[in-house]
Design a protein around this motif. Structure first.
Motif, short mmCIF file in Angstrom:
data_model
loop_
_atom_site.label_atom_id
_atom_site.label_comp_id
_atom_site.label_asym_id
_atom_site.label_seq_id
_atom_site.Cartn_x
_atom_site.Cartn_y
_atom_site.Cartn_z
N GLU A 41 0.83 -1.20 0.00
CA GLU A 41 0.00 0.00 0.00
C GLU A 41 0.87 1.26 0.00
OE1 GLU A 41 -2.44 -0.72 3.42
OE2 GLU A 41 -4.13 -1.41 2.20
N ALA A 42 1.99 1.23 0.74
CA ALA A 42 2.89 2.38 0.76
C ALA A 42 3.52 2.58 -0.61
CB ALA A 42 3.97 2.18 1.83
N GLN A 44 2.23 1.66 -3.51
CA GLN A 44 1.21 2.18 -4.41
C GLN A 44 0.96 3.66 -4.16
OE1 GLN A 44 -0.31 0.36 -7.00
NE2 GLN A 44 -0.78 2.49 -7.53
N ALA A 45 0.99 4.07 -2.88
CA ALA A 45 0.81 5.49 -2.56
C ALA A 45 1.95 6.32 -3.14
CB ALA A 45 0.72 5.67 -1.04
N ALA A 46 3.18 5.80 -3.05
CA ALA A 46 4.33 6.51 -3.62
C ALA A 46 4.21 6.62 -5.13
CB ALA A 46 5.62 5.80 -3.23
N ASP A 48 1.41 6.58 -6.88
CA ASP A 48 0.34 7.52 -7.19
C ASP A 48 0.81 8.96 -7.01
OD1 ASP A 48 -1.29 5.37 -7.72
OD2 ASP A 48 -2.26 5.39 -5.74
N SER A 49 1.61 9.19 -5.95
CA SER A 49 2.09 10.55 -5.69
C SER A 49 3.09 11.00 -6.75
CB SER A 49 2.74 10.59 -4.30
OG SER A 49 3.33 11.85 -4.06
N HIS A 73 9.14 5.50 -10.50
CA HIS A 73 7.69 5.64 -10.62
C HIS A 73 7.24 7.00 -11.14
CE1 HIS A 73 7.94 1.96 -8.42
NE2 HIS A 73 8.33 2.54 -7.31
N ALA A 211 -0.14 -2.92 -5.40
CA ALA A 211 -1.06 -3.23 -4.31
C ALA A 211 -2.33 -3.90 -4.80
CB ALA A 211 -1.42 -1.96 -3.54
#
Length: 249
Positions: A41-42, A44-46, A48-49, A73, A211
């Motif tokens: 999840e972390a 995927q958050a990175a 996305d950011s 990314h 994720a």
């Protein structure tokens, strides 16, 4: 009757030790699965950011000596020409549940001596002849790509790590760099759009999100914690509550 007491006491300690060990192991595995879910999840958050940051112009960027986390990314734009003769088909890769190949080709950056490994997309495998390569159109001349910067292609387990030829299980970046005689970036580019907006090359680019299977880890964690609770409940019932109920009767 008193002779049986030492044996009974020893057995109770063994059962207690086994129960505690089982509870500790299953609870630890449950926490490990939760940790794996948090990592994905972390990540995927990175992703996305960083996907919202301006695109990196790779041709105008100096090649780093190692994989710079600040680059990973991020969207990227680059142009150069395909080194088609060094295309590799990474076997046993799936997309949408279908087995096939990840098609990987170096792109020689325009006006430079270095190249970057591009994960161009996924192609199906011939179910009748595993050695038959899919036909992938590779345009000549200067091409312009859009994608995102990613680590080198993920590796799968293999018995023989010295594979060569167009079909391989894995690709070691350092060995491959020596093989083709060209300096490669320590990262790869995951292509997200057809080169130059030209005709479809037949490759799928529905790249899985890190994720995407996070629910699997939560499911495994629930199973391990449930097993841990079950062992604790069985111990309490058979070793503590049930003997007391019998004694009360």
């Amino acid at each position: 009757m008193s002779e049986s007491h030492p044996h009974s006491s020893w057995r109770r300690w063994v059962v207690l030790a086994a129960a505690l060990a089982g509870i500790a192991v299953t609870a630890s595995l449950g926490r490990w699965q939760l940790g794996r879910a948090a990592q994905k999840e972390a990540l995927q958050a990175a992703i996305d950011s960083r996907s919202r940051l301006p695109a990196v112009m790779l041709n105008e960027t100096s090649r780093p000596s190692d994989a710079d986390p600040a680059l990973l990314h991020r969207p990227v734009m680059l142009h150069g020409h395909w080194v088609e003769q060094h295309t590799v088909f990474l076997d046993n890769r799936q997309m949408n549940g279908r087995p096939g190949f990840y098609v990987v080709t170096p792109l020689q950056l325009s006006g430079r001596s270095d190249a970057v490994l591009v994960q161009r997309g996924w192609a199906p495998r011939d179910v009748q002849d595993r050695t038959r390569l899919p036909k992938v159109p590779t345009p000549a001349g200067d091409v312009r790509l859009e994608g995102r910067i990613a680590p080198p292609p993920a590796k799968l387990y293999e018995f023989d790590g010295t594979a060569s030829g167009p079909i391989r299980q894995n690709l070691d970046l350092a060995s491959y760099e020596q093989e083709i005689g060209t300096s490669l970036w320590p990262v790869s580019v995951v292509q997200t759009a057809v080169a130059n907006g030209g005709p479809d090359d037949g490759l799928l680019r529905e790249w899985p999100a890190p994720a995407v299977d996070v629910h699997k880890h939560y499911g495994y964690a629930f199973q391990w914690f449930a097993m841990s609770a079950l062992m604790a409940g069985l111990y309490v019932w058979f070793q503590l509550l049930r003997p007391r109920l019998r004694g009360a009767r």
